[in-house]
Design a protein around this motif. Sequence first.
Motif, PDB file in Angstrom:
ATOM      1  N   THR A 164     -11.011  15.234   8.231  1.00 33.25           N
ATOM      2  CA  THR A 164     -10.421  14.598   6.983  1.00 33.25           C
ATOM      3  C   THR A 164     -10.611  13.425   6.911  1.00 33.25           C
ATOM      4  OG1 THR A 164      -8.743  16.267   7.369  1.00 33.25           O
ATOM      5  CG2 THR A 164      -8.286  14.344   5.960  1.00 33.25           C
ATOM      6  N   ALA A 165     -10.444  12.409   8.259  1.00 35.67           N
ATOM      7  CA  ALA A 165     -10.576  10.939   8.072  1.00 35.67           C
ATOM      8  C   ALA A 165     -11.937  10.122   8.041  1.00 35.67           C
ATOM      9  CB  ALA A 165      -9.860  10.350   9.385  1.00 35.67           C
ATOM     10  N   LEU A 166     -12.852  10.970   8.716  1.00 36.96           N
ATOM     11  CA  LEU A 166     -14.230  10.547   8.536  1.00 36.96           C
ATOM     12  C   LEU A 166     -15.095  11.028   7.562  1.00 36.96           C
ATOM     13  CD1 LEU A 166     -14.853  10.391  12.632  1.00 36.96           C
ATOM     14  CD2 LEU A 166     -13.908   8.628  11.099  1.00 36.96           C
ATOM     15  N   ILE A 167     -14.739  12.472   7.051  1.00 39.63           N
ATOM     16  CA  ILE A 167     -15.816  12.786   6.180  1.00 39.63           C
ATOM     17  C   ILE A 167     -15.266  13.358   4.816  1.00 39.63           C
ATOM     18  CG2 ILE A 167     -17.132  15.019   5.759  1.00 39.63           C
ATOM     19  CD1 ILE A 167     -17.606  15.212   8.894  1.00 39.63           C
ATOM     20  N   LEU A 168     -14.121  13.771   4.734  1.00 39.31           N
ATOM     21  CA  LEU A 168     -13.426  14.424   3.645  1.00 39.31           C
ATOM     22  C   LEU A 168     -12.775  13.490   2.820  1.00 39.31           C
ATOM     23  CD1 LEU A 168     -12.250  17.949   4.750  1.00 39.31           C
ATOM     24  CD2 LEU A 168     -14.315  17.564   3.662  1.00 39.31           C
ATOM     25  N   VAL A 169     -12.159  12.589   3.446  1.00 39.36           N
ATOM     26  CA  VAL A 169     -11.335  11.357   2.836  1.00 39.36           C
ATOM     27  C   VAL A 169     -12.467  10.596   1.920  1.00 39.36           C
ATOM     28  CG1 VAL A 169     -10.452   9.119   2.929  1.00 39.36           C
ATOM     29  CG2 VAL A 169      -9.232  11.247   3.947  1.00 39.36           C
ATOM     30  N   PRO A 170     -13.659   9.994   2.606  1.00 39.97           N
ATOM     31  CA  PRO A 170     -14.699   9.414   1.561  1.00 39.97           C
ATOM     32  C   PRO A 170     -15.735  10.183   0.962  1.00 39.97           C
ATOM     33  CG  PRO A 170     -15.504   9.526   4.012  1.00 39.97           C
ATOM     34  CD  PRO A 170     -13.914  10.124   4.049  1.00 39.97           C
TER      35      PRO A 170
END
Length: 410
Positions: A164-170
């Motif tokens: 979530t933090a590294l791939i899906l949020v950006p």
Amino acid sequence: MSQSAEVLNPVHRVQEKTTYKILLIIGLTHLLNDSIQAVVPAMFPILEKSMGLTFTQLGFIAFALNIVSSIMQPIVGVITDKHPMPFALPIGLTSTLFGVLGLAFAPNFTLIIVSVLFIGLGSAIFHPEGSRVAYMAAGTRRGLAQSIYQVGGNSGQALAPLITALILVPLGQRGAAWFSIVAAIAVGLLVYIAFWYSNKLTIQNAVQKKQIERNGERKISKHIWVTLFLILLLIFARSWYISGMGNFYAFYIIQEYSFTIKQAQLFLFAFLLAGAFGTFFGGPLADRFGKKNVILVSMLGAAPLTAILPFVTPAVAFIILIATGFILMSSFSVTVVYAQELVPGKIGTMAGLTVGLAFGMGALGSVVLGYLSDLIGLSQTIFLMSLLPIIGILTFFLPSDQKLSKMNSL
């Protein structure tokens, strides 16, 4: 030495050997498979904002993912106990590959549901057969073997907050498409496993045939059914709690502590990563101290920690999350081995029932907890959920490891 003993001894020597290479590969593919599954709950904060989904709708997405595994895993286990299908493993991951691509490009709620059904089907095929591979490669170290296999899956699940933090949020929803590469790698590794599995079957079938000739078909007694029911109740309690934490705790700490999505995901990552470590160490501890003892400590040891978690500061919550994840998940692989030894010869069925039930109970829990969160609020739902590990008191009624061995010898 009799002629049958001469035939069986070399076979037994092969059976007793622990094949670590295969265990590491099946553990790695379990990590890859479950990291793909982890994309689904990891996307919940993204989908809630981009599509305006309710907690109930998010619960139904989790339900769609997990209920297919719950229904299909025991069925796959029953079928493959009778007719083993080594190449079902790469075929299952191919279904997952199509599902994750669909998830990345789904424009609405309905197509998201369809996509996660494909992912759930792949999981239903993979898990009982993967557990069988671990059992076949275990030799005498069944607890350790299941731990290596299951820790791969739990490590994959623990990656959800980082995903979530590294791939899906950006990158948003389209970022899920990157996991089609992960699925393709898993398919390649499972083709190798399938060839090993095929060769191993020849040896395994020789042993089983001789055992049936000597002892006949084993019947399941009423006592075994009752014991299996108790194991499933314990899995029920653990699965509801883990599912609730994975799907809704991030929303809770965003609401209660005013955290960002990234901060909340780091807390959840700590919980899931500690659970992965607990899963790994639980098996070897069970090999040494007994399966029942590990299950008992796992459930009742976590109960006071889960009870106080909703009432502490963020710093204390972080520490409790790590302790709770480790303790509670230390019984994950142990319950699988306990069930497999409770009903010998039904390796796939028991793996499908225990692990599949874990997914299924998590699925039902996701819907119920999502509905309760909309109805009475997230804080009250998290509090009610924290009481679930108390059901671990039922562990006292399980047969001891020594009694379990005697039941198998009857």
